[in-house]
Scaffold this motif. Structure first.
Motif, mmCIF file in Angstrom:
data_model
loop_
_atom_site.group_PDB
_atom_site.id
_atom_site.type_symbol
_atom_site.label_atom_id
_atom_site.label_comp_id
_atom_site.label_asym_id
_atom_site.label_seq_id
_atom_site.Cartn_x
_atom_site.Cartn_y
_atom_site.Cartn_z
ATOM 1 N N PRO A 185 0.797 -1.226 0.000
ATOM 2 C CA PRO A 185 0.000 0.000 0.000
ATOM 3 C C PRO A 185 0.829 1.274 0.000
ATOM 4 O O PRO A 185 0.281 2.365 -0.159
ATOM 5 C CB PRO A 185 -0.817 -0.116 1.289
ATOM 6 N N PHE A 186 2.146 1.139 0.171
ATOM 7 C CA PHE A 186 2.999 2.321 0.249
ATOM 8 C C PHE A 186 3.766 2.562 -1.054
ATOM 9 O O PHE A 186 4.648 3.413 -1.115
ATOM 10 C CB PHE A 186 3.975 2.179 1.419
ATOM 11 N N VAL A 187 3.419 1.821 -2.106
ATOM 12 C CA VAL A 187 4.002 2.033 -3.429
ATOM 13 C C VAL A 187 3.062 2.910 -4.242
ATOM 14 O O VAL A 187 1.855 2.635 -4.344
ATOM 15 C CB VAL A 187 4.227 0.694 -4.156
ATOM 16 N N ARG A 188 3.587 3.962 -4.835
ATOM 17 C CA ARG A 188 2.769 4.925 -5.559
ATOM 18 C C ARG A 188 2.429 4.444 -6.966
ATOM 19 O O ARG A 188 3.253 3.836 -7.643
ATOM 20 C CB ARG A 188 3.503 6.268 -5.651
ATOM 21 N N LEU A 189 1.207 4.788 -7.376
ATOM 22 C CA LEU A 189 0.805 4.628 -8.760
ATOM 23 C C LEU A 189 0.786 6.011 -9.391
ATOM 24 O O LEU A 189 0.282 6.962 -8.789
ATOM 25 C CB LEU A 189 -0.594 4.010 -8.860
ATOM 26 N N TRP A 190 1.328 6.137 -10.591
ATOM 27 C CA TRP A 190 1.278 7.411 -11.314
ATOM 28 C C TRP A 190 0.173 7.302 -12.347
ATOM 29 O O TRP A 190 0.243 6.476 -13.259
ATOM 30 C CB TRP A 190 2.625 7.708 -11.973
ATOM 31 N N ILE A 191 -0.860 8.129 -12.185
ATOM 32 C CA ILE A 191 -2.025 8.024 -13.047
ATOM 33 C C ILE A 191 -2.479 9.398 -13.516
ATOM 34 O O ILE A 191 -2.130 10.425 -12.934
ATOM 35 C CB ILE A 191 -3.196 7.313 -12.336
ATOM 36 N N ASP A 192 -3.285 9.406 -14.560
ATOM 37 C CA ASP A 192 -3.877 10.637 -15.091
ATOM 38 C C ASP A 192 -4.935 11.124 -14.101
ATOM 39 O O ASP A 192 -5.883 10.397 -13.789
ATOM 40 C CB ASP A 192 -4.511 10.320 -16.444
ATOM 41 N N PRO A 193 -4.808 12.355 -13.588
ATOM 42 C CA PRO A 193 -5.813 12.847 -12.630
ATOM 43 C C PRO A 193 -7.223 12.902 -13.207
ATOM 44 O O PRO A 193 -8.199 12.845 -12.457
ATOM 45 C CB PRO A 193 -5.298 14.236 -12.248
ATOM 46 N N ALA A 194 -7.347 13.010 -14.543
ATOM 47 C CA ALA A 194 -8.678 13.028 -15.156
ATOM 48 C C ALA A 194 -9.404 11.713 -14.926
ATOM 49 O O ALA A 194 -10.637 11.645 -14.991
ATOM 50 C CB ALA A 194 -8.564 13.311 -16.648
ATOM 51 N N ARG A 195 -8.638 10.673 -14.632
ATOM 52 C CA ARG A 195 -9.231 9.355 -14.400
ATOM 53 C C ARG A 195 -9.948 9.294 -13.047
ATOM 54 O O ARG A 195 -10.822 8.450 -12.839
ATOM 55 C CB ARG A 195 -8.128 8.292 -14.470
#
Length: 269
Positions: free
Chosen positions: A43-53
């Motif tokens: 749970p402490f690993v970041r996902l990089w995603i499109d904020p529009a999602r």
């Protein structure tokens, strides 16, 4: 009240025992005991995603890390752009409405008058100063791009320490990211932290931002479990094959999402 105090005590104990590392050890132990309620994901690993999602906001049954929750919590969502936080950020930065005249500030003003200390503020002046910090955050993101919390702590530890310890409480200051939850079909909902930063990211039309996943729906977790057990693409159900490009699943497989061939999977990290 009992649950809040219990969770607060648990965070303090884990922080003193080693912070994130202790949290990981604790959750691995919990998953062995109750695999249906704790995710396999870190749970402490970041996902990089499109904020529009992230177009809706939902409150899950739990704010604790690594949780798997069944039920209909993912169906009780509201459009993010209809939240008070987004509306106030939009009014301030797009229409130059002073913070003191936004709907969110008015809500906090009412809490002050009721004897509370929202955001750690005891006066309207302190509250206004707190909101004005968002101006600095907006300009920094617009100029330098969006930085993760570990990056910010490495660059400006004194500033981050002052802001974090004055307003926020969590297991580790580097976890003060935008939090999300993932619904049964893979929908990504805003969770309980970082609503102003998410609003700013949307206004600036950023391509991607770092988020931490707080909670997953049990049906979505079953897809992760299926992928973890599979050695060939042919073993996957149609439901799982259709979601191989989801950012929460990319760490689990080496299957080519565009091909039906039985590509050999890579070992789980």
């Amino acid at each position: 009240m009992y649950r809040r105090r219990r969770d607060r005590l648990c965070r303090r104990l884990l922080a003193r025992a080693g912070g994130i590392r202790a949290g990981r050890t604790y959750l691995r132990a919990r998953r062995r005991l109750k695999p249906e309620s704790i995710t396999d994901a870190d749970p402490f690993v970041r996902l990089w995603i499109d904020p529009a999602r992230i177009d809706r906001q939902v409150r899950t049954a739990s704010k604790r890390w690594g949780r798997v929750e069944s039920g209909d919590w993912d169906r009780d969502a509201i459009p993010f752009e209809e939240t008070t936080a987004y509306g106030s950020v939009d009014a301030h930065f797009r229409r130059d409405v002073p913070w003191r005249e936004t709907a969110e500030f008015e809500q906090y003003r009412e809490r002050l008058e009721a004897g509370e200390q929202p955001k750690g503020c005891g006066t309207e002046a302190e509250l206004e100063a707190r909101f004005e910090e968002l101006d600095t955050i907006y300009e920094r993101i617009a100029t330098d791009g969006y930085r993760s919390q570990p990056e910010l702590w490495a660059e400006r530890p004194d500033y981050q320490r002052d802001v974090f310890y004055k307003w926020d409480r969590t297991l580790d200051p580097r976890l003060d990211e935008i939090t999300v939850s993932i619904g049964r079909d893979g929908s990504i909902f805003h969770g309980d932290r970082g609503d102003h930063r998410l609003a700013i990211a949307k206004l600036l039309d950023l391509e991607e931002i770092p988020v931490l996943v707080r909670c997953r729906h049990a049906r979505w977790q079953s897809i992760r479990d299926e992928l973890s057990a599979a050695t060939r693409r042919s073993e996957l159900t149609d439901r799982t094959r259709a979601r191989l490009e989801h950012p929460d699943l990319r760490d689990l497989h080496g299957f080519d999402p565009s091909s039906d061939a039985g590509v050999i999977s890579v070992p789980n990290s």
